[in-house]
Design an enzyme around this catalytic site. Structure first.
Site, PDB file in Angstrom:
ATOM      1  N   LYS A 112       0.867  -1.186   0.000  1.00  0.00           N
ATOM      2  CA  LYS A 112       0.000   0.000   0.000  1.00  0.00           C
ATOM      3  C   LYS A 112       0.893   1.221   0.000  1.00  0.00           C
ATOM      4  CE  LYS A 112      -4.500   0.644   0.289  1.00  0.00           C
ATOM      5  NZ  LYS A 112      -5.454  -0.351  -0.230  1.00  0.00           N
TER       6      LYS A 112
HETATM    7  N1  GLU Z   1      -7.010  -0.151  -3.711  1.00  0.00           N
HETATM    8  C1  GLU Z   1      -7.722  -1.330  -4.056  1.00  0.00           C
HETATM    9  C2  GLU Z   1      -7.800  -2.258  -2.858  1.00  0.00           C
HETATM   10  O1  GLU Z   1      -7.642  -1.839  -1.739  1.00  0.00           O
HETATM   11  C3  GLU Z   1      -7.172  -1.983  -5.307  1.00  0.00           C
HETATM   12  C4  GLU Z   1      -5.763  -2.446  -5.218  1.00  0.00           C
HETATM   13  C5  GLU Z   1      -5.212  -2.926  -6.551  1.00  0.00           C
HETATM   14  O2  GLU Z   1      -5.943  -3.001  -7.501  1.00  0.00           O
HETATM   15  O3  GLU Z   1      -4.009  -3.229  -6.577  1.00  0.00           O
HETATM   16  O4  GLU Z   1      -8.096  -3.415  -2.991  1.00  0.00           O
END
Ligand code: GLU
Length: 422
Positions: A112
């Site tokens: 993240k």
């Molecule tokens: N931000 C989204 C999540 O928390 C998507 C993450 C992604 O597609 O890599 O799942």
């Protein structure tokens, strides 16, 4: 596991995500060495970015990229722009991504990123400068085989386009696979934008089937009207479920006869707020969570359902569109009340599933039809849902515990097979 949390990660969100993991690991009798390893992220980078604002001042922003575990493949996860972003929260959300990818069987670990900023009060030019500088700062950590960012709260396909461009300029050639959630014209995937909301609705319908609830007469309330909430609300109403309440960060709207979601979306697009929407009663975000309905979809920020308000919920099930919307204590209350919870790592996995499709298409340089994408998404998410249901019924545990256990098993197998280096 009685090991203290290092001070730099010790925030409410980290404690929450960790306590869910600890509880599942204990129940699962997870190997203590692997347990210790997975309680902490593998890598965390803190960066600061001096940005020239439109008024000529320089503002120094703080940002992060955390990679939790790379035993299953490159790490994957969104980038969040929000004033409340901090290292502990980003690390917690990275850990959440590890469980999510493992649960639905993607060849990824979790990551993240985030920047402490308020994107709503910044101009497009300021956001572009901030995004490019952030990408340059985390450049050593990202790449199609290494770590692949995507949109999250406060970011969108335009931010991904700037990230992709900045990374590609440094490399000297176009590298579409470095991020997902990009515009279609530079290697984005059809269906990616709606994927999280679509997945939320697929699992909500499966959960209704499991509980023997028919669509006819079912109602829903959706908290958050961003990429996840607005699309989930739209698909819910297209399925024939009456959406009686929605909310954004400013307020909520309620209509017992059901809201016309297309109309609400058009209103929000026009005014950037739900406030003043004519065909509904204004309610607060707290009131929205407490509406009597079949399905409650929290799809805003973390920590919305807590021990303080969980007892007042009047829904039959919670389908977690957001990451970590329920605190550990709130979750205990829901359990006692017998409210069926589809946990975030399953309910909102549609986004990263279609991100995976986007990455595969970028690497193969061969693009799929939208129908194919939606069908494959549906197949993966429903298979995962059914696996979790079977496990939860056979072990007599709630969906969150079952989901976490399936994810942990996959990680434990990978860690044991790979062993320790050196
Ligand atoms: N931000 C989204 C999540 O928390 C998507 C993450 C992604 O597609 O890599 O799942």
């Amino acid at each position: 596991m009685k090991q203290p949390i290092p001070q730099e990660f010790d925030t409410p969100t980290y404690r929450d995500v960790l306590s869910q993991f600890d509880a599942a690991a204990e129940w699962f009798c997870l190997d203590t060495n692997i347990w210790k390893r997975l309680r902490l992220p593998q890598r965390a980078l803190c960066v600061t970015m001096p940005i020239r604002m439109d008024n000529g001042d320089v503002h120094v922003f703080q940002g992060f990229r955390v990679q939790h575990d790379s035993s299953l493949g490159p790490t994957k996860g969104g980038v969040r722009y929000h004033p409340g972003v901090n290292l502990g929260e980003v690390a917690a959300l990275a850990m959440n991504m590890t469980w999510k990818c493992a649960l639905v069987g993607l060849p990824y670990g979790g990551a993240k990123g985030g920047i402490g900023c308020n994107p709503k009060s910044m101009s497009r030019r300021e956001l572009q400068r901030l995004t490019r500088r952030y990408t340059a700062e985390i450049f050593p950590l990202i790449g199609p085989d290494h770590d692949i960012p995507a949109p999250d709260v406060g970011t969108n396909e335009q931010v991904m386009a700037w990230m992709m461009d900045t990374y590609s300029q440094q490399r000297g050639y176009a590298v579409p696979g470095v991020v997902t959630g990009k515009p279609i014209c530079i290697g984005g995937s059809l269906g990616r934008e709606e994927a999280t909301g679509r997945g939320v609705v697929y699992v909500a319908i499966e959960a209704m089937k499991h509980l023997g609830i028919s669509i006819e007469g079912a109602t829903a309330a959706v908290q958050g009207f961003g990429n996840v909430g607005s699309i989930a609300a739209r698909f819910l109403s297209e399925t024939g479920i009456k959406v009686i309440g929605v909310s954004d960060s400013t307020c909520g709207i309620y209509n017992s006869r059901g809201l016309d979601i297309q109309d609400v979306i058009a209103y929000k697009k026009d005014r950037h707020t739900l406030e003043g929407y004519p065909d509904g009663e204004m309610i607060s975000n707290e009131e929205l969570l407490e509406l009597e309905c079949t399905i409650l979809v929290p799809s805003a920020l973390s920590g919305q359902i807590t021990e303080d308000n969980a007892g007042r919920l009047r829904c039959r099930m919670v389908v977690e569109g957001a990451n970590n919307p329920t605190t550990r204590e709130g979750d205990e209350v829901l359990k006692e009340m017998g409210i069926f919870v589809v946990p975030d790592i399953l309910a909102n996995s549609g986004g990263v599933i279609v991100s995976y499709f986007e990455w595969v298409q970028d690497l193969q340089k061969y693009f799929w039809k939208e129908r194919e994408i939606n069908e494959r998404l549906q197949e993966i998410i429903i298979t995962a849902f059914n696996r979790v249901i079977r496990f939860s019924v056979s072990e007599n545990i709630v969906m969150r515990r079952a989901s976490m256990s399936i994810a942990i098993k996959r990680l434990a197998d990978a860690h044991l097979a790979r062993g320790l280096y050196p």
